[in-house]
Design an enzyme around this catalytic site. Structure first.
Site, short mmCIF file in Angstrom:
data_model
loop_
_atom_site.label_atom_id
_atom_site.label_comp_id
_atom_site.label_asym_id
_atom_site.label_seq_id
_atom_site.Cartn_x
_atom_site.Cartn_y
_atom_site.Cartn_z
N CYS A 130 -0.60 4.29 1.87
CA CYS A 130 -0.49 4.15 3.32
C CYS A 130 0.94 4.36 3.80
CB CYS A 130 -0.90 2.75 3.77
SG CYS A 130 -2.28 2.05 2.91
N ASP A 131 1.87 3.72 3.14
CA ASP A 131 3.22 3.62 3.69
C ASP A 131 4.28 4.43 2.95
OD1 ASP A 131 2.17 1.85 5.52
OD2 ASP A 131 2.60 0.09 4.31
N CYS B 58 0.83 -1.20 0.00
CA CYS B 58 0.00 0.00 0.00
C CYS B 58 0.87 1.25 0.00
CB CYS B 58 -0.92 -0.04 1.22
SG CYS B 58 -2.03 1.38 1.31
P1 FAD Z 1 -10.66 -6.18 5.62
O1 FAD Z 1 -9.94 -5.23 6.49
O2 FAD Z 1 -9.88 -7.01 4.66
O3 FAD Z 1 -11.53 -7.11 6.57
C1 FAD Z 1 -12.17 -8.24 6.07
C2 FAD Z 1 -12.42 -9.17 7.24
O4 FAD Z 1 -13.25 -10.23 6.78
C3 FAD Z 1 -11.16 -9.82 7.77
O5 FAD Z 1 -11.02 -9.53 9.16
C4 FAD Z 1 -11.35 -11.31 7.51
O6 FAD Z 1 -10.87 -12.13 8.59
C5 FAD Z 1 -12.87 -11.42 7.43
N1 FAD Z 1 -13.32 -12.52 6.59
C6 FAD Z 1 -12.96 -12.77 5.30
N2 FAD Z 1 -13.60 -13.87 4.85
C7 FAD Z 1 -14.39 -14.31 5.87
C8 FAD Z 1 -15.30 -15.40 6.03
N3 FAD Z 1 -15.52 -16.28 5.04
N4 FAD Z 1 -15.94 -15.57 7.22
C9 FAD Z 1 -15.71 -14.71 8.25
N5 FAD Z 1 -14.85 -13.66 8.17
C10 FAD Z 1 -14.21 -13.46 6.99
N6 FAD Z 1 -5.48 1.64 4.66
C11 FAD Z 1 -5.40 2.92 5.11
O7 FAD Z 1 -6.38 3.67 5.04
N7 FAD Z 1 -4.23 3.42 5.66
C12 FAD Z 1 -3.13 2.66 5.83
O8 FAD Z 1 -2.10 3.14 6.33
C13 FAD Z 1 -3.20 1.31 5.40
N8 FAD Z 1 -2.13 0.51 5.55
C14 FAD Z 1 -2.23 -0.80 5.19
C15 FAD Z 1 -1.13 -1.61 5.45
C16 FAD Z 1 -1.20 -2.95 5.17
C17 FAD Z 1 -0.01 -3.81 5.47
C18 FAD Z 1 -2.39 -3.49 4.56
C19 FAD Z 1 -2.46 -4.97 4.27
C20 FAD Z 1 -3.46 -2.69 4.27
C21 FAD Z 1 -3.40 -1.32 4.59
N9 FAD Z 1 -4.48 -0.47 4.34
C22 FAD Z 1 -4.42 0.83 4.78
C23 FAD Z 1 -5.70 -0.92 3.63
C24 FAD Z 1 -6.84 -1.26 4.64
O9 FAD Z 1 -6.37 -2.16 5.59
C25 FAD Z 1 -8.04 -1.83 3.90
O10 FAD Z 1 -8.46 -0.96 2.87
C26 FAD Z 1 -9.21 -2.06 4.85
O11 FAD Z 1 -8.84 -2.88 5.92
C27 FAD Z 1 -10.40 -2.72 4.14
O12 FAD Z 1 -11.39 -2.96 5.06
P2 FAD Z 1 -12.53 -4.09 4.83
O13 FAD Z 1 -13.38 -4.06 6.05
O14 FAD Z 1 -13.15 -3.89 3.52
O15 FAD Z 1 -11.76 -5.45 4.71
#
Ligand code: FAD
Ligand code: NAP
Length: 315
Positions: free
Chosen positions: A138-139, A135
């Site tokens: 982010c970083d 990302c």
């Molecule tokens: P996710 O955060 O991916 O959450 C999905 C959840 O669903 C997970 O907890 C998973 O366990 C659960 N899940 C999946 N399948 C199933 C299933 N079948 N049954 C039950 N549970 C399930 N964004 C920023 O804004 N700023 C930053 O600095 C930043 N840094 C990042 C650094 C890293 C290393 C990474 C990997 C990402 C970063 N991001 C950052 C991006 C950010 O994390 C994502 O955009 C955000 O988390 C997306 O949120 P979400 O709720 O859509 O999905």
């Protein structure tokens, strides 16, 4: 029967739960197979979530997310630490299939996120979040005026390399072929950027460092040239993403709702999918910005829309 089943407990799922329960839905369960928080909990530093900022030491993703479940569950959202296997539609209700049972729900909000693909080189997991990143938004700023490397040759890699070139002193763009998959105008912009050095016909063989983080990457060439040692504190890996859409796959291989060719769920501005009562929010949806603040906003919209849907159905 649940009013709403939320699948995934990242920023989108948690916020969907907050808005659905605070808006008045009584029976709302968030199925999250791990601890709530989502993929941001893997990040060692986050500085672009508005209103929460700490410079030294920087706020970790875990710290950012720690208070979310407390607030989001305050109004009645329940967390079940279970993996959802499949979501099905049966008449006017949904069935959420778990390992040993099925739960009925009037509405479902899918918030299962996406997972950046791993390239598979040595040290990738060890230094992920400690120099190896997926990302740049982010970083990237952590490497202001420093040299970084980018791996990949698609639109994401080239666009992010351009983004990083605005911040960093130099960007090494490592790609396994001598032709880019990215769109020609993007390739042109990369070619014209003095701060981007192309390292073609090459792959990252190893990322190395110590307990302070990444210190460099060893690059191997597939055209016989001598390996290269790049002393960079940051390596950005953009080799594609996997959308976590498995829960939508039906027994016959089709998907419950419409997806685009990349497997992202097609939604409108209200996070409605092609199936009434089924919503999608966060990284899983089409055109997601892949940021915590955006996933949370999607979740809020989806939570409110689930409430409206039930109100309309029940007159
Ligand atoms: P996710 O955060 O991916 O959450 C999905 C959840 O669903 C997970 O907890 C998973 O366990 C659960 N899940 C999946 N399948 C199933 C299933 N079948 N049954 C039950 N549970 C399930 N964004 C920023 O804004 N700023 C930053 O600095 C930043 N840094 C990042 C650094 C890293 C290393 C990474 C990997 C990402 C970063 N991001 C950052 C991006 C950010 O994390 C994502 O955009 C955000 O988390 C997306 O949120 P979400 O709720 O859509 O999905
Ligand atoms: P992508 O198009 O799948 O590109 C992935 C890149 O990573 C490719 O160059 C691939 O090399 C390389 N790669 C894959 N596995 C690798 C490995 N193990 N080691 C080293 N390199 C590896 O992914 P993306 O760039 O994330 O784009 C995904 C989709 O979104 C695409 O359809 C893209 O067009 C679209 N997109 C569009 C825009 C835009 O329109 N502005 C912006 C971003 C993304 P090869 O080329 O050799 O296969």
């Amino acid at each position: 029967m649940l009013d709403c089943a939320i699948i995934g407990g990242g920023p989108a799922g948690l916020t969907a739960g907050l808005y659905a329960t605070r808006g008045g839905l009584k029976d709302v369960v968030m199925f999250e197979m791990g601890m709530p928080g989502g993929q941001i909990t893997q990040s060692s530093e986050i500085e672009n979530y508005p209103g929460v900022f700490r410079e030294d030491p920087p706020l970790t993703g875990m710290e950012l997310m720690e208070p979310w479940p407390v607030q989001c569950m305050h109004f009645g959202l329940r967390h079940e630490m279970k993996e959802v296997k499949r979501i099905r539609r049966e008449g006017d209700r949904f069935l959420v299939d778990l390992a040993k049972e099925s739960v009925e729900a009037k509405t479902v909000i899918v918030c299962t996120g996406s997972s950046p693909k791993r390239a598979g080189f040595k040290g990738e997991e060890e230094f992920f979040g400690r120099g190896v990143s997926t990302c740049a938004t982010c970083d990237g700023f952590f490497y202001k005026d420093k040299e970084v490397a980018v791996l990949g040759g698609g639109d994401t890699a080239l666009e992010e390399a351009l983004y990083l070139a605005n911040i960093c002193s130099k960007v090494y763009l490592i790609h396994r072929r001598d032709r880019f998959r990215a769109a020609p105008p993007t390739v042109d912009r990369v070619m014209r950027n003095d701060k981007i050095e192309l390292i073609l016909n090459a792959t990252v063989e190893e990322a190395y460092g110590d307990n302070t983080g990444l210190q460099g990457v060893r690059v191997a060439f597939n055209d016989g040239r001598e390996p290269l040692d790049l002393k960079v504190p940051g390596l950005f890996v953009f080799v594609g993403t996997n959308v976590n859409n498995a829960v939508l796959r039906q027994e016959d291989g089709s998907f419950l709702c419409d997806l685009n060719e990349q497997g992202q769920v097609i939604v409108d501005l209200k996070m409605r999918t092609s199936v009434p009562g089924l919503f999608a929010a966060g990284d899983i949806r089409v055109d997601a910005a892949k940021q915590v603040v955006c996933a949370a906003a999607d979740g809020a919209v989806a939570g409110m829309e689930a409430l409206h849907y039930i109100q309309q159905q029940e007159g």
